[in-house]
Write an enzyme that holds these catalytic residues in place. Structure first.
Site, PDB file in Angstrom:
ATOM      1  N   ASP A 114       1.222  22.644 -35.681  1.00 18.43           N
ATOM      2  CA  ASP A 114       2.235  22.874 -36.563  1.00 18.43           C
ATOM      3  C   ASP A 114       1.798  22.342 -38.002  1.00 18.43           C
ATOM      4  O   ASP A 114       1.036  21.368 -37.791  1.00 18.43           O
ATOM      5  CB  ASP A 114       3.531  22.541 -35.853  1.00 18.43           C
TER       6      ASP A 114
ATOM      7  N   CYS B 216       0.863  -1.182  -0.044  1.00 17.56           N
ATOM      8  CA  CYS B 216       0.030   0.071  -0.017  1.00 17.56           C
ATOM      9  C   CYS B 216       0.668   1.306   0.134  1.00 17.56           C
ATOM     10  O   CYS B 216       2.134   1.232   0.281  1.00 17.56           O
ATOM     11  CB  CYS B 216      -0.952   0.070   1.282  1.00 17.56           C
TER      12      CYS B 216
END
Length: 700
Positions: free
Chosen positions: A392, A14
């Site tokens: 672009d 955990c």
């Protein structure tokens, strides 16, 4: 002298355990700093300390450390001590229930329950009690108080059940995070550690770390490519899925680039090394993915901050529930202490803590498998918010290479004669337009070229040469206008091509123009479908940003279906435009090749670079990298990001709602340890399975 050591960690169950391990190592004598990356399952230690000393600090979780080049011993889940302890704990719990149901809760039943608690919860109790002595409150502290309290008030069966189901919950968390991590690590598994290289007159096997740039390696059929390099001999099909995400093998021949970690399918290749092992595209991807796992999303940071406040609140509520009713309302102490213990169990933040990291790591792994490198949870979230995309033009929406689109030939000559003379002259030129013209002509005809004498190339204008005693000129409109007469028909045709944003190359003699070719940077096949997909997803603001003139930009924008264009832009003007979009409230993604657009990529909310495979600039400048020049990955990335964001919100909401629902049962006094257990386990199971759904998202 301080050393930096990075270890792979096996055994994390955990996030809290990982944080505890980090704190333990930081306290070691000789350690300057220690940083755990729970998602990537690594720890980086700076200081004068041994691996054994670091590993000892993870004994509370039975953690094992491995150096990056060590072979990790992947033991079966069924062989781990934690699994067998959980199974034995469950069997003892079952035996306790049977005895309890048969002869009542006597000594034998309590013995079974206590044994189940001791075996299944030993590590839980040790860490929980240690936390209590240090006034540190996490899920293990809550569970320890609840279980010991249950035993004290005589609820042995329920206490043992809490321990058993908590152990299962921990196994579930471990499995889900391992599964999420494997979704990434599986891309890079089994990369060869040795390569066959030519040394001292023979082929020898050496470690890839000992290879130098310029050496040659042999890649046999069925082997993985060991290095980044250029093919010097041989032809083969290479499966590049690990790098670019494309499942169809790519044909490679002399002069082509290959990448480490890809699979050579059929032919034998000799490859000249262009990058050292640690600089290869694969190594950089591994490093970037690991860094991405450490870059926490805002949701993840929120959960961490919330958990620090949430846990003490739960403890306070449990104390109030246990004490207030008996003191002020004549409630039974045993009944309300039991309710308070149930509050601790239902308040355990397992589901809350696991809800975000399992979703983020799963999404990052899914993206990487499809050739999309997302450099962190924060960029994953940002991509899900995008409502405007700026592109672009050259090399992004277009192929970045000129292609012949139109041909005009005068009535005084034939098409074949025109093409033959044009090819004969252009074969001597290395200009990109000449190469495009030759490619076009080769596809149209197969005749032997004419011999050219007196060949001369004038930079920026064109070329001239003599064929069969006739002088020919090939070049721009301005150049041809200097050397010959241009009729009204020729001028009209040139203007028509130019109005379409195309470049015109003419062939002429000193008397007249014979013909002309129009060239343009052609649009990528996927660009048109891309705009439709983005618009269908609600991203209606698609902008073309280019340094080209407006007519050329307008033609491309119209062809692909974009909503806006900005032409004649310098690099800093692109940056200013992206800034203006953001200041206007838009959430902007900028898509470019990562070379000329670095500043604009950095200015956007999300910078996306094309063609990261082999491009160091793209890998370094962008937030998200498409490893292959494939724009169709953009809708997939936005979809994945949106779904990940939705899953994270669902998980947080679900885990909190289930807990609030269970806690509301305290008011009428209905909350039991059984309900608390079901609420906690149910929430953990649901958020884990919900997060793992992201593994199934595919690129259409």
């Amino acid at each position: 002298m301080s050393h930096e050591n990075k270890y792979l960690v096996q055994g994390f169950t955990c996030a809290n355990c990982a944080a505890q391990f980090e704190r333990n190592v930081q306290k070691l004598s000789g350690v300057e700093s220690a940083e755990v990356n729970f998602q990537a399952s690594t720890i980086t230690v700076i200081g004068d300390v041994t691996k054994k000393e670091v590993e000892k600090e993870g004994a509370f979780e039975n953690l094992k450390l491995y150096k990056e080049d060590e072979q990790i011993v992947q033991s079966s889940k069924w062989r781990s001590s934690a699994t067998w302890k959980t199974i034995l704990s469950g069997l003892l719990l079952l035996s306790g229930f049977i005895v309890h149901g048969t002869v009542g809760e006597g000594f034998l039943a309590i013995l079974f329950y206590a044994s189940s608690m001791a075996i299944g919860g030993y590590r839980l109790f040790v860490q929980g009690l240690k936390n209590l002595t240090q006034a540190r409150f996490d899920m293990k502290t809550l569970m320890t108080i609840a279980v010991i309290g249950a035993a004290i008030i005589g609820e042995w069966g329920e206490g043992a059940t809490v321990v058993f189901l908590f152990a299962i919950s921990q196994m579930l968390e471990t499995y889900s995070m391992d599964r999420a991590r494997r979704s990434i690590s599986s891309l890079f598994e089994n990369t060869p550690k040795k390569a066959r290289t030519w040394r001292d007159g023979s082929w020898r096997d050496v470690h890839v770390k000992d290879l130098a740039v310029g050496e040659k390696v042999m890649i046999r059929p069925g082997e993985k490519v060991t290095v980044d390099g250029i093919v010097k001999k041989g032809v083969s099909s290479i499966n590049q899925a690990a790098i670019t995400g494309e499942s169809i093998p790519v044909e490679k021949q002399v002069g082509d680039t290959v990448f480490a970690g890809t699979l050579n399918e059929d032919g034998q290749l000799e490859v000249e090394i262009t990058k050292r092992n640690e600089d290869s595209t694969l190594s950089k991807m591994l490093k970037l993915v690991e860094e991405a796992q450490a870059k926490r999303a805002s949701a993840e940071a929120f959960i961490d901050r919330f958990a620090k406040v949430y846990t003490p609140i739960i403890i306070a509520i449990a104390i109030v529930v246990s004490v207030v009713p008996p003191i002020f309302f004549q409630g039974e102490w045993s009944s309300w202490i039991y309710q308070g213990l149930a509050v601790l169990v239902v308040g355990c933040p397992c589901a809350l803590v696991i809800s975000t990291p399992v979703s983020i790591v799963t999404a990052l792994g899914t993206a990487a498998r499809h050739g999309v490198l997302i450099k962190g949870g924060i960029h994953l979230e940002e991509a899900g918010r995008v409502d405007a995309v700026a592109f672009d033009k050259t090399g992004t929406l277009t192929k970045g290479k000129p292609e012949v689109t139109n041909m005009w030939v005068s009535e005084q000559t034939t098409e074949n004669e025109f093409l033959n003379v044009m090819a004969s002259l252009e074969q001597n030129s290395k200009h990109p337009l000449a190469l495009a013209i030759l490619t076009f002509i080769e596809g149209k005809m197969n005749t032997s070229l004419e011999e050219v004498t007196d060949f001369y190339s004038e930079t920026g204008k064109g070329v001239t040469g003599t064929i069969n005693k006739v002088s020919y000129f090939v070049g721009s409109v301005g150049y041809i206008n200097e050397v010959t007469h241009m009729s009204d028909e020729v001028i009209s045709q040139v203007q028509q091509f130019k109005s379409d944003g195309k470049t015109v190359v003419l062939l002429a003699t000193s008397q007249n123009v014979i013909g002309m070719l129009a060239l343009a940077d052609s649009v990528r096949d996927e660009s048109i479908g891309l705009m439709k997909a983005l618009h269908n997803m609600g991203i209606r603001n698609t902008i073309l940003l280019t340094g080209d003139h407006e007519k050329s930009a307008q033609m491309i924008a119209n062809e692909v279906g974009m909503t806006n264009i900005k032409a004649n832009l310098l690099p800093d003007e692109k940056v200013n435009y992206v800034k203006a979009l953001r200041e206007g409230g838009a959430h902007v993604a900028m898509v470019g090749d990562g070379v000329n657009d670095a500043a604009a990529l950095a200015t956007a909310n999300v910078g996306i670079a094309m063609g990261g495979a082999g491009s160091d600039v793209a890998l370094e400048t962008a937030d998200i990298v498409f490893m292959k020049d494939d724009l169709s990955k953009l809708p997939f990335t936005v979809l994945l990001s949106r779904k990940a964001k939705r899953v994270i919100k669902q998980n947080i909401t679900l885990s909190l709602l289930l807990k609030l629902l269970a806690l509301s049962l305290v008011i009428p006094g209905w909350l039991t340890l059984w309900i608390a257990i079901i609420a906690d386990m149910g929430a953990t199971l649901l958020v884990t399975l919900n997060g793992l759904r992201l593994l199934k998202i595919k690129k259409n």
